[in-house]
Scaffold this active site. Structure first.
Site, PDB file in Angstrom:
ATOM      1  CG  HIS A  92      -0.314  -0.016   2.543  1.00  0.00           C
ATOM      2  ND1 HIS A  92       0.509   0.978   3.010  1.00  0.00           N
ATOM      3  CD2 HIS A  92      -0.382  -0.922   3.550  1.00  0.00           C
ATOM      4  CE1 HIS A  92       0.914   0.706   4.241  1.00  0.00           C
ATOM      5  NE2 HIS A  92       0.396  -0.462   4.585  1.00  0.00           N
TER       6      HIS A  92
ATOM      7  CB  CYS B 233       1.669  -3.576   5.015  1.00  0.00           C
ATOM      8  SG  CYS B 233       0.104  -4.142   5.738  1.00  0.00           S
TER       9      CYS B 233
END
Length: 244
Positions: free
Chosen positions: A135, A143
């Site tokens: 992202h 992430c």
């Protein structure tokens, strides 16, 4: 004597070839910016290397996947090794795939692509966690965070490929480029046996320029079957004429 030499060659040549392939695995320069613009909508493939903090985007040109662009990863957390437990702040490693439903165009982290953790291997190991993403916003807890500008380009190619008929996009996540020298450098790691399961997939892409065909058998990653080149991806004649 000649028969003995031939026998030794048959035994050791595959290992030599494998080692030489993985040692010379530094990717070529990306295709030109002009060509890259024309390849939006072709099948794509993603590779991530933690140690190098790099995400690579490949596109299918003819029967091979060629490097379209390479992006620095802004942040990831937890160091090398697979994600195992919810809350361990680890970013996953292994072989994942992305379908259209896993795209998040309005994520609170700009745009996001859910990599699909836990996959079959992770579930067989009892690993836990969810919403592990690639992202934007350059902030990460487990992430792979990119700058918004880089994420915008990656997302654009992934979404276009899926909407143009690619059923899923393979995402291979490695701790580092899995050359023999790097494997030797990390040979005393707690994770070395796991990484040995990943190395054949890395080597297969180097050799075939096709995303690795991986399966899970008895709780381990294994090569599924040798890849064969299928029909050429739809690419304009102009784009093909500019391939260097």
């Amino acid at each position: 004597m000649g028969k003995i030499a031939l026998l030794f060659a048959m035994i050791f040549l595959p290992a030599v070839v494998f080692a030489s392939v993985t040692e010379t695995a530094t990717p070529l320069a990306p295709v030109s910016k002009e060509l890259r613009k024309q390849l939006i909508g072709v099948p794509v493939y993603l590779q991530i290397f933690k140690e190098e903090r790099t995400l690579e985007l490949y596109g299918k040109i003819g029967n091979e996947y060629r490097l379209l662009n390479s992006y620095p990863i802004c942040k990831f957390s937890g160091g090398l090794g697979p994600k195992r437990v919810q809350g361990d702040f680890k970013s996953p490693e292994g072989f994942y795939n992305v379908s259209l439903s896993q795209l998040k165009p309005n994520s609170r982290f700009y745009r996001a692509i859910n990599v699909g953790f836990p996959n079959e291997y992770d579930r067989q190991q009892g690993y836990q966690g969810n919403y592990l993403m690639i992202h934007g916003s350059c902030v990460s807890i487990g992430c792979y965070a990119m700058t918004d500008a880089y994420m915008d380009e990656i997302y654009h190619y992934v979404e276009a490929a899926l909407r143009n008929g690619q059923p899923r996009i393979d995402v291979s996540i490695y701790p580092f480029r899995m050359t023999e020298s790097n494997m030797q450098r990390h040979r005393y790691s707690t994770y070395i046996n796991f990484w040995k399961q990943l190395q054949p997939g890395y080597a297969q892409f180097v050799q075939t320029k096709q995303p690795p065909a991986m399966a899970v058998n008895a709780g381990k990653y294994v090569l599924d079957r040798p890849l064969t080149n299928g029909p050429a991806a739809p690419t304009s004649a102009l784009a093909l004429s500019q391939v260097k």
